[in-house]
Scaffold this active site. Sequence first.
Site, PDB file in Angstrom:
ATOM      1  N   LYS A   1       4.454   6.771 -20.238  1.00 38.88           N
ATOM      2  CA  LYS A   1       3.598   7.928 -19.689  1.00 38.88           C
ATOM      3  C   LYS A   1       3.722   9.169 -20.616  1.00 38.88           C
ATOM      4  CE  LYS A   1       0.372   7.704 -17.141  1.00 38.88           C
ATOM      5  NZ  LYS A   1      -0.870   7.406 -17.479  1.00 38.88           N
TER       6      LYS A   1
ATOM      7  N   THR B   1       1.616  11.607 -14.447  1.00 37.47           N
ATOM      8  CA  THR B   1       2.662  11.230 -13.400  1.00 37.47           C
ATOM      9  C   THR B   1       3.695  12.538 -12.897  1.00 37.47           C
ATOM     10  OG1 THR B   1       3.734  10.065 -12.034  1.00 37.47           O
ATOM     11  CG2 THR B   1       3.117   9.630 -14.499  1.00 37.47           C
ATOM     12  N   ASP B   2       3.810  12.548 -12.311  1.00 36.93           N
ATOM     13  CA  ASP B   2       5.415  13.827 -11.634  1.00 36.93           C
ATOM     14  C   ASP B   2       6.148  13.209 -12.402  1.00 36.93           C
ATOM     15  OD1 ASP B   2       5.365  11.911  -9.812  1.00 36.93           O
ATOM     16  OD2 ASP B   2       5.745  13.569  -8.999  1.00 36.93           O
ATOM     17  N   GLU B   3       6.751  11.863 -12.693  1.00 37.81           N
ATOM     18  CA  GLU B   3       7.716  10.948 -12.620  1.00 37.81           C
ATOM     19  C   GLU B   3       7.877  11.437 -14.348  1.00 37.81           C
ATOM     20  OE1 GLU B   3       8.300   7.178 -11.922  1.00 37.81           O
ATOM     21  OE2 GLU B   3       7.206   7.640 -10.119  1.00 37.81           O
TER      22      GLU B   3
ATOM     23  N   TYR C   1       8.235   3.355 -17.912  1.00 32.54           N
ATOM     24  CA  TYR C   1       6.916   3.608 -16.798  1.00 32.54           C
ATOM     25  C   TYR C   1       6.829   4.831 -17.247  1.00 32.54           C
ATOM     26  CZ  TYR C   1       3.228   6.063 -13.601  1.00 32.54           C
ATOM     27  OH  TYR C   1       2.667   6.343 -13.267  1.00 32.54           O
TER      28      TYR C   1
HETATM   29  P1  NAD Z   1      -3.698   0.725 -11.266  1.00 33.25           P
HETATM   30  O1  NAD Z   1      -2.273   0.317 -11.387  1.00 33.25           O
HETATM   31  O2  NAD Z   1      -4.082   0.943  -9.669  1.00 33.25           O
HETATM   32  O3  NAD Z   1      -4.708   0.860 -11.217  1.00 33.25           O
HETATM   33  C1  NAD Z   1      -4.810   1.018 -13.508  1.00 33.25           C
HETATM   34  C2  NAD Z   1      -6.080   0.537 -13.502  1.00 33.25           C
HETATM   35  O4  NAD Z   1      -6.436   0.304 -15.379  1.00 33.25           O
HETATM   36  C3  NAD Z   1      -6.606  -1.151 -12.963  1.00 33.25           C
HETATM   37  O5  NAD Z   1      -7.930  -1.180 -12.643  1.00 33.25           O
HETATM   38  C4  NAD Z   1      -6.477  -1.528 -14.436  1.00 33.25           C
HETATM   39  O6  NAD Z   1      -7.285  -2.717 -14.747  1.00 33.25           O
HETATM   40  C5  NAD Z   1      -6.870  -0.817 -15.861  1.00 33.25           C
HETATM   41  N1  NAD Z   1      -5.788  -1.130 -17.308  1.00 33.25           N
HETATM   42  C6  NAD Z   1      -4.575  -1.468 -16.866  1.00 33.25           C
HETATM   43  N2  NAD Z   1      -4.682  -2.219 -18.509  1.00 33.25           N
HETATM   44  C7  NAD Z   1      -6.180  -1.470 -19.251  1.00 33.25           C
HETATM   45  C8  NAD Z   1      -6.318  -1.737 -20.001  1.00 33.25           C
HETATM   46  N3  NAD Z   1      -4.807  -2.071 -21.221  1.00 33.25           N
HETATM   47  N4  NAD Z   1      -7.470  -1.605 -20.207  1.00 33.25           N
HETATM   48  C9  NAD Z   1      -8.393  -1.250 -19.755  1.00 33.25           C
HETATM   49  N5  NAD Z   1      -8.221  -1.141 -17.946  1.00 33.25           N
HETATM   50  C10 NAD Z   1      -6.678  -1.191 -17.960  1.00 33.25           C
HETATM   51  O7  NAD Z   1      -3.187   2.419 -11.111  1.00 33.25           O
HETATM   52  P2  NAD Z   1      -3.266   3.388 -10.371  1.00 33.25           P
HETATM   53  O8  NAD Z   1      -2.180   3.583  -9.119  1.00 33.25           O
HETATM   54  O9  NAD Z   1      -4.659   4.489  -9.950  1.00 33.25           O
HETATM   55  O10 NAD Z   1      -3.357   4.894 -11.179  1.00 33.25           O
HETATM   56  C11 NAD Z   1      -4.197   5.558 -12.844  1.00 33.25           C
HETATM   57  C12 NAD Z   1      -3.484   6.502 -12.976  1.00 33.25           C
HETATM   58  O11 NAD Z   1      -2.960   7.479 -12.581  1.00 33.25           O
HETATM   59  C13 NAD Z   1      -1.889   6.108 -13.916  1.00 33.25           C
HETATM   60  O12 NAD Z   1      -2.901   6.681 -15.281  1.00 33.25           O
HETATM   61  C14 NAD Z   1      -0.637   6.781 -13.723  1.00 33.25           C
HETATM   62  O13 NAD Z   1      -0.481   6.539 -14.677  1.00 33.25           O
HETATM   63  C15 NAD Z   1      -1.639   7.765 -13.014  1.00 33.25           C
HETATM   64  N6  NAD Z   1      -0.521   8.367 -11.222  1.00 33.25           N
HETATM   65  C16 NAD Z   1      -0.551   7.580 -10.132  1.00 33.25           C
HETATM   66  C17 NAD Z   1      -0.216   8.250  -9.270  1.00 33.25           C
HETATM   67  C18 NAD Z   1      -0.160   6.978  -7.729  1.00 33.25           C
HETATM   68  O14 NAD Z   1       0.436   7.391  -6.937  1.00 33.25           O
HETATM   69  N7  NAD Z   1      -0.521   5.994  -7.889  1.00 33.25           N
HETATM   70  C19 NAD Z   1       0.309   9.382  -9.324  1.00 33.25           C
HETATM   71  C20 NAD Z   1       0.153  10.102 -10.374  1.00 33.25           C
HETATM   72  C21 NAD Z   1      -0.473   9.863 -11.642  1.00 33.25           C
HETATM   73  O1  DAU Z   2       5.433   9.811  -8.407  1.00 30.79           O
HETATM   74  C1  DAU Z   2       3.859   9.504  -9.170  1.00 30.79           C
HETATM   75  C2  DAU Z   2       4.195   8.093  -9.059  1.00 30.79           C
HETATM   76  O2  DAU Z   2       4.419   7.122  -7.737  1.00 30.79           O
HETATM   77  C3  DAU Z   2       3.116   7.174 -10.194  1.00 30.79           C
HETATM   78  O3  DAU Z   2       2.851   7.563 -11.564  1.00 30.79           O
HETATM   79  C4  DAU Z   2       2.950   5.898 -10.255  1.00 30.79           C
HETATM   80  O4  DAU Z   2       2.376   5.274 -10.581  1.00 30.79           O
HETATM   81  C5  DAU Z   2       3.343   5.380  -8.389  1.00 30.79           C
HETATM   82  O5  DAU Z   2       3.335   3.588  -8.384  1.00 30.79           O
HETATM   83  C6  DAU Z   2       4.788   6.317  -7.736  1.00 30.79           C
HETATM   84  O6  DAU Z   2       5.625   5.421  -8.055  1.00 30.79           O
HETATM   85  P1  DAU Z   2       7.100   5.448  -7.137  1.00 30.79           P
HETATM   86  O7  DAU Z   2       8.201   4.144  -8.099  1.00 30.79           O
HETATM   87  O8  DAU Z   2       6.643   6.704  -6.500  1.00 30.79           O
HETATM   88  O9  DAU Z   2       6.217   4.324  -6.074  1.00 30.79           O
HETATM   89  P2  DAU Z   2       6.295   3.065  -4.884  1.00 30.79           P
HETATM   90  O10 DAU Z   2       5.432   3.563  -4.288  1.00 30.79           O
HETATM   91  O11 DAU Z   2       7.155   2.233  -6.127  1.00 30.79           O
HETATM   92  O12 DAU Z   2       7.855   3.291  -4.852  1.00 30.79           O
HETATM   93  C7  DAU Z   2       7.817   4.606  -3.401  1.00 30.79           C
HETATM   94  C8  DAU Z   2       9.738   5.230  -3.335  1.00 30.79           C
HETATM   95  O13 DAU Z   2      10.021   4.284  -2.594  1.00 30.79           O
HETATM   96  C9  DAU Z   2       9.996   4.967  -4.319  1.00 30.79           C
HETATM   97  O14 DAU Z   2      11.733   5.281  -3.529  1.00 30.79           O
HETATM   98  C10 DAU Z   2      10.881   3.459  -4.190  1.00 30.79           C
HETATM   99  C11 DAU Z   2      10.707   3.099  -3.130  1.00 30.79           C
HETATM  100  N1  DAU Z   2      10.492   1.933  -2.722  1.00 30.79           N
HETATM  101  C12 DAU Z   2       9.115   0.891  -3.149  1.00 30.79           C
HETATM  102  C13 DAU Z   2       8.750  -0.370  -3.333  1.00 30.79           C
HETATM  103  C14 DAU Z   2       7.904  -1.030  -3.756  1.00 30.79           C
HETATM  104  C15 DAU Z   2      11.175   0.703  -1.925  1.00 30.79           C
HETATM  105  O15 DAU Z   2      12.671   1.310  -0.906  1.00 30.79           O
HETATM  106  N2  DAU Z   2      10.857  -0.687  -1.560  1.00 30.79           N
HETATM  107  C16 DAU Z   2       9.595  -1.086  -2.470  1.00 30.79           C
HETATM  108  O16 DAU Z   2       9.186  -2.174  -1.854  1.00 30.79           O
END
Ligand code: NAD
Ligand code: DAU
Length: 376
Positions: free
Chosen positions: A186, A134-136, A182
Amino acid sequence: MNSIIITGGAGFIGSHVVRLFVNKYPEYRIINVDKLTYAGNLNNLRDIEDKPNYRFVRADICDFDTIYALMQQEQVTGVIHLAAESHVDRSIKDPFTFARTNVMGTLSMLQAAKLYWESLPEKYEGKRFYHISTDEVYGALELTHPEGLPSPFTTKASADGHETYGENFFVETTKYNPHSPYSASKASSDHFVRAFHDTYGMPTIVTNCSNNYGPYQFPEKLIPLFINNIRHKKPLPVYGKGENVRDWLYVEDHARAIDLIFHKGTVAETYNIGGFNEWKNIDIIKVVIRTVDRLLGRKEDEDMNLITFVTDRAGHDMRYAIDSRKLQRELGWEPTLQFEEGIEKTVRWYLEHQDWVDNITSGEYEKYYEDMYANR
Ligand code: NAD
Ligand code: DAU
């Protein structure tokens, strides 16, 4: 033959990656390894679950023995590792689970792949361990232009002259500076992946992506949570002043990038993936409200009054903005979808799949799978 383990394939991004690989590469064997935590949902994969090149294995990535045995049994040639705990707010409440899955789970995947691949005569030749990050991990950028400026980047997705809110961007060499449990977990997992290349010569790749949005995202994340709340006229909890900036990418564009990098990326390299698409939370929330109201035939701006400013997230990163020109330059990837088009598709999908949302929010699907697997 390519035999690929995709971890976390029942989650949001993972399900799009599994679908893409199963459909696009019928000659590959795709093994989806997922623990089915609260975030994993096999309903995300109904359309491909009967394909002959697909197998689902319910397993915890921390369970080294099971993962190692699976690698041997399936003669695995590649790993695309997405399984993780992914929600920042949950990590603030329960950091241990994040360290366990994201750090120890990644280490378990790496060690299983290492031992299996090193046992083969050809060793690492033709193998690949691709870690999705992730970019975080890069920390937070400053909001130096609160009113926004024209973006210096042009792509198909940003050709509308979208704004940037600062002069700095995350590049692949930006120093790691994670703030939340988180992102700290990562970052740690990224370091382990690179260490396995540097120490053992494992062919690894890491990518760091910005915020994804689209179908099948668990409705605790901003966009799906707010779509569902607007539909049900529930308050929209905006953290702080809603001024934080995120760079949004349509999930299928991320899956396409993963496909490209898995096949064409250079070992030991890092690639940033982003949407060139910065939005302040409050602005994106207004777009979502307008889109939901329009698609539900409600009056324009009828639901703006649902916006409710609440206490800020602890350690809330101000701005993320990815410079993904390396990926554009070296592998020819760029996002294809303009944000307006992506958000329209996304809102439409959630409104048309209320049953999918209801299953999750009622907790029914989780119990269903617990029962189903307990009886096997
Ligand atoms: P998500 O939470 O929707 O899905 C995570 C999946 O991993 C689920 O299916 C869960 O059951 C599985 N999982 C969790 N713990 C596990 C374990 N111990 N063993 C096996 N499976 C397990 O997540 P997502 O948003 O799809 O993100 C997927 C990946 O991409 C993550 O590594 C996250 O850090 C990365 N990522 C997400 C975003 C985003 O915006 N969602 C952006 C950049 C990177
Ligand atoms: O940047 C990549 C990341 O983006 C991934 O690595 C994470 O897995 C993914 O969850 C996401 O993280 P964020 O924290 O940015 O996403 P989230 O949807 O939780 O929140 C987006 C923005 O909105 C953040 O600034 C927090 C804000 N927010 C979020 C929620 C859930 C609110 O203001 N209210 C809310 O209820």
